[in-house]
Structures are given as C-alpha cells and as structure tokens.
Design an enzyme around this catalytic site. Sequence first.
Site, short mmCIF file in Angstrom:
data_model
loop_
_atom_site.label_atom_id
_atom_site.label_comp_id
_atom_site.label_asym_id
_atom_site.label_seq_id
_atom_site.Cartn_x
_atom_site.Cartn_y
_atom_site.Cartn_z
N GLY A 120 37.31 1.17 -8.61
CA GLY A 120 37.78 0.10 -7.89
C GLY A 120 38.53 -0.80 -8.99
N LEU A 122 40.08 -4.16 -10.69
CA LEU A 122 39.81 -5.60 -10.89
C LEU A 122 41.14 -6.31 -10.87
CD1 LEU A 122 37.02 -5.39 -13.64
CD2 LEU A 122 36.69 -5.61 -11.13
N LYS A 136 37.08 -7.27 -7.12
CA LYS A 136 37.02 -5.96 -7.21
C LYS A 136 37.28 -5.25 -5.92
CE LYS A 136 34.07 -1.89 -8.37
NZ LYS A 136 32.79 -1.62 -8.94
N ASP A 233 25.90 4.50 -14.09
CA ASP A 233 27.53 4.51 -14.26
C ASP A 233 28.05 3.79 -15.43
OD1 ASP A 233 29.88 5.13 -13.49
OD2 ASP A 233 30.24 3.75 -12.01
#
Length: 392
Positions: A120, A122, A136, A233
Amino acid sequence: MPEIPSMCLLHQWLHFIQITVQHHDHHLDEVLVLPIILASGALAIILMWIYRGRTFRHKSHQNSDLEGIQPSEIMLVLTSSKSRKMVGRKGLLPMIDYNLLEAASNSFSELNVSAKRVSGDLYKAHFNEGITALVKKLNGGKQENEREFENEIDLLSIICHPNIISLVGYCFHAETRFLVYEMMENGTLETQLHGPSRGSALSWHIRMKIAVDTAKGLEFLHEHCDPPIIHGDLKSSSVLLDSGFNVKISDFGLAVAVGSQNKANLQHSGALGHVAPEYLLNGELTEKSDVYAFGVILLELLMGRKPVEKTAPSQCQSIVTWAVPQLTDRLQLPNMVDPVIRNAMELKHLCQVAAIAVLCVQPEPGYRPLMADVLHSLIPIVPIELGGLWGP
C-alpha cells in the site's frame, strides 16, 4: 487525588508505622506492636500492587500517545474526524472520516506520495493546525486487504515501543482500507538509499544508528512480546525514518505470533529479496526469518545496493549472493562499500558489521544469531550521542 509513586508510598507508610510505635510505646503492650507493623506493611504492599496495576493499565492504553505528536494535536485529529470507536484486541482506535483524509492528502495526489509499496502506498496528510500524518492506502484484493488491515490494527493497538510505528487511526471507504500513522518526515529507508538522493543523507554513523534502531524493534517483538511476534515482511521500505533518522518499523499486515498457523502471503508482500530461503522452500517462518531480512537490510546499508538487481535483461542477482562470498576478504571489503560512506569508518568496525551481516543471512536458520545478540554486537559501534556506546 494525584497518584504517589510506589516507593514513595512505601516510605510514607514506614514513616507512619515508626511514628505510631513511638507515640504508643507506653500504652501498647509489646505483643501488639508486631501485628500493627505486619498489618501496616501488608496494607502498603497491597496499595503498591494496586498502584502498579493502575500504572500498567494506564501504559497499555497509551498506544495513541505518539512519538513526535503532542496529545493536544491527536485530540484535534480525533475531534475533527467525527470518530467512532473500534476495539482492537486490547485498545481503542478512532475511525477517521474519509473526507478528512481525502482533504488532508489532496485527494491522494501523486504529489503527496511518500513511498510506493506493494502492500500500500504511503501519503503525506496535512491536517489543520499544521498537524501531519502518514496515510497508508491498502492495495490488493478484498480478502487480502481486510486480513492485513485487521492484523495491523490488532497488533499496533497493543504494541508500544519507540521503534515500532504508532497507529493514529483507521478508515473505511467502500472496499478500500486506510491506516493512519504518525508522521515520518524522512520517508522509508528504501527511498533514502535507492531513491534520487542515493543515500547521500545517510552517513556511516546514521546508517549504524538505523541498524541499531531496527534491531531494537525486532528484539522487542521477539523477546518481549508474549507470545513473540514474527514480523514476516521486513524490508527496507518497512523501515520508516523521522526527522532525526530514528527508526519506526511498519508493515505488520503479515505479522504472526509464534505458534500461530497463519501463513504470510509472499506474492503480496513484495519482500522477495529479503525472504529467508527456508520460507521460500517449505513455508517455515520463525524469528530467524526476521533475522535474515535484517541481514539483507544491513547489507543494503553497507553496500548501497538494492536487495535484488538486474545483471542482464532476463537475469537478477541478490545482494546476498553477490556480497557474501566477498565479505570475508578484509582487503576487498572497503572497495565494496557504498561510495557515499567509503573510508568514513574504522576498518575494524566495518569488518565487524560485515561479519554480523554474513551471520544473519546464513542459509541455515540455526546458524543465524538471535536479534538480542545482533543488537548487543552493534550498539558499541554507534556513537554515544546517537544512542550507542562508542566514543572516540
């Protein structure tokens, strides 16, 4: 009535006992003095326990007290949002009105993009009274979107640490989900290293501070959360930097608790250059997977190279396969360093950081160190004024 610190409270009770005993010395039988002392001491301990419980509960609900944003500014955002309350696992977060986010981000204009990411983008959002935040906008299909959205809210509403991003609120709009974070003026480490500036703002000492801050955040997740949390992640775009280049780790949409059966979605994470080999092979995800990702970030900080780079139109090479075979050559090592910081550090420190990076990206998870050990090894390299232990 203001709360009294626990040690001060105990001191006052002991003083009270002393006065009581002295005052009644001629009127109380010696046999009664001991029960009074024991009862008073027990009462003091109970009050301390109550106070500590209050303090713990108070701290557990301070997740909205953001670094760099004053409480009065937060209240302005919340009252402007016509917010409703959503309960995470252990906390309250405000729902911020979509129209407010749209106006603050200039309709999510490309000019307001702080970083583009697979999970996503920012956006910088400018609210009233000069308040700024990061928004986000989650990408992906509806199911992935919802799962990551809920996961971030669940985790960030209960985690409070100086090197973990703080969540201001959230927003629904049709099928799109938004998360609102505290503002991070210097964007992502990925942009700083691989964007237009090519790392020019990052000196050797600043890079080591970034490494230590990131290690602190991971060490907290692995050692001080119950159950321990695996980020799953971690990548250079997950490392956000404020105006002083202090680190806040973000992107918790794929994080899992140790022992959980959940699996992260690698195709959606966009972190393939940072993914540990055991996870690629058999889906095994442990704290050592985060250690591997940290090692890749450390190599990026040292070399200034991307985690994966094209060597030919149809071929790519990872920074691990390129760097590790050469990092053991003490004479070759200075020539491999990012030109921006070349010859800006002591050779012994460079060799030490290179050795840590090599250990972190070992193919076998068992050969990788714990984040606590990595942190203890890096802190002596960072100057005292930047939060480390090193001095000239």
